[in-house]
Design an enzyme around this catalytic site. Sequence first.
Site, PDB file in Angstrom:
ATOM      1  N   ASP A   1      -6.206 101.745  39.029  1.00 10.12           N
ATOM      2  CA  ASP A   1      -7.620 101.775  39.413  1.00 10.12           C
ATOM      3  C   ASP A   1      -8.367 102.917  38.728  1.00 10.12           C
ATOM      4  O   ASP A   1      -9.494 102.742  38.261  1.00 10.12           O
ATOM      5  CB  ASP A   1      -7.751 101.941  40.937  1.00 10.12           C
ATOM      6  CG  ASP A   1      -7.352 100.698  41.703  1.00 10.12           C
ATOM      7  OD1 ASP A   1      -7.402  99.593  41.122  1.00 10.12           O
ATOM      8  OD2 ASP A   1      -7.000 100.832  42.887  1.00 10.12           O
TER       9      ASP A   1
ATOM     10  N   SER B   1       4.245  97.397  37.308  1.00  8.19           N
ATOM     11  CA  SER B   1       4.881  96.477  38.243  1.00  8.19           C
ATOM     12  C   SER B   1       4.159  95.131  38.316  1.00  8.19           C
ATOM     13  O   SER B   1       4.770  94.069  38.136  1.00  8.19           O
ATOM     14  CB  SER B   1       4.935  97.120  39.637  1.00  8.19           C
ATOM     15  OG  SER B   1       5.459  96.213  40.590  1.00  8.19           O
TER      16      SER B   1
ATOM     17  N   HIS C   1      -7.005  93.502  41.727  1.00  3.74           N
ATOM     18  CA  HIS C   1      -7.520  94.289  42.849  1.00  3.74           C
ATOM     19  C   HIS C   1      -9.023  94.428  42.634  1.00  3.74           C
ATOM     20  O   HIS C   1      -9.502  94.474  41.495  1.00  3.74           O
ATOM     21  CB  HIS C   1      -6.834  95.656  42.885  1.00  3.74           C
ATOM     22  CG  HIS C   1      -7.270  96.550  44.015  1.00  3.74           C
ATOM     23  ND1 HIS C   1      -7.571  96.087  45.274  1.00  3.74           N
ATOM     24  CD2 HIS C   1      -7.450  97.898  44.073  1.00  3.74           C
ATOM     25  CE1 HIS C   1      -7.904  97.094  46.052  1.00  3.74           C
ATOM     26  NE2 HIS C   1      -7.843  98.206  45.344  1.00  3.74           N
TER      27      HIS C   1
END
Length: 359
Positions: A108, A52, A133
Amino acid sequence: MIGRCRRIGEYCPWFHWPRWPGDVVPLHVYYDRDARLDVLADKTIAVLGYGSQGRAHALNLRDSGLRVIVAQRPGGPNHTLAIDDGFTPVSLETATQQADLLILTLPDETAGPLYKSSIAPHVRPGQALGFVHGFNIRFEQIIAPASVDVLMVAPKGPGSLVRSAFQRGGGLACIVAVHQDSTGLAKDIALAWGASIGGGKGGMIESTFAMECEADLFGEQAVLCGGIIELMKSAYDILIEAGFPPEVAYFECIHEVKQIVDLQYTAGLAGMLDRISNTAAYGGLTRGPRLVTDETRREMRAILAEVRSGQFAREWLAECAAGKPQLVKLATAERNHPSELAGRSVRALARDAIPKAGA
C-alpha cells in the site's frame, strides 16, 4: 457514481454505504458460472509485484491458461522466486506497456509513488487497472485516467491460502468491485480474473473499493491484528502476575485460540458453542461481555471513524515517509514480549508430540 475527494480524509458521500445507520447492504455473490473467461483469453496480464499475493495471482492465472507476465525489481528474493517459478521478470514500465490488465499487488505504502513514477506515464486508453486492496483508490494515492477500467479482486486470505486452495481444486472467497468502467467490460474482467484464481468456487462478493478498504482496515485494527492480540497478551500477563507458569499461561491464553477459531471457521459462533464444554460456554457467555464494555465499543467506533475519515491513512503514509520509526519500535517491543519465549517452548512441545515417520 464516481467522484474524487480533494484530499485524504475529505468526506465523499458516494464512497460510504450504508448511507444511514441500519441500512441493509444488498449482497450479490458470483460463481464460476457467472464469469465470462473469454474476456481474458487473448489478453496479456501483468502482475506487478511478486510478494505473497502477487505470486498466488500470477501462478493461478497462468495455471488457468492465461498469458501472464511479472514485474519485479531485480536483486531480491522475490525476483529469484519468480524466475524459479518460470517467469522472466520485467520492469514496471515494460509490463505496463505490454499488458492489457495490470494487477497491482505492490505494498500500500509504495504503490502510489511507483504508479506515478513508473506506471502512469505508460498507461494507455482501454487498459484495466486491477487492485487486490482498496487503499490506494479509496485514499486517492492513485488516480487513474478516465480512459481506463479500475477494478478489484481482493481474496479474503493471504496469498499462500489463495494458492493452496486453488491447487486443491477450490478457492477462497473474494471481494470484487468496479470503481471505473471505461470499456463497459470492467465487471466482466473482474469476474474472469476472480474465477481464474479460484474465487468462482469460494464466491465472489460484489462490493466497492471504499467498503472493502474501510471494513478491512477496521477488522485488522479492532480484531485480527490489534484487539485480539492485545487481549491475548494481557491475559497472559495477568496469569503470570498470579504465579502461573509461562507455558501454562501461553497454552491457555494464546495457543488454544487457534482451536476455537477453527471451530468458528467451520461452524460459526453458535456452532462453536455447541462443540465446547458447557462450562466453557457458560463462562464465556457470562464473562466475555464484561470485557467488551460500552467504553470498548466507543473506542472501536472511534477507530472506524479514523479509518473512514482518512486519519489513519494520513498517519500511516506519514509514518512511511519518516522511515517507519514507530512501526519498528512497536514491532521490536512485540518480539520482546515475554510470551514469545513461552511460545517457543510450547511449540517445541507440540512438535515433539508428533510421531516421526517410521517410528
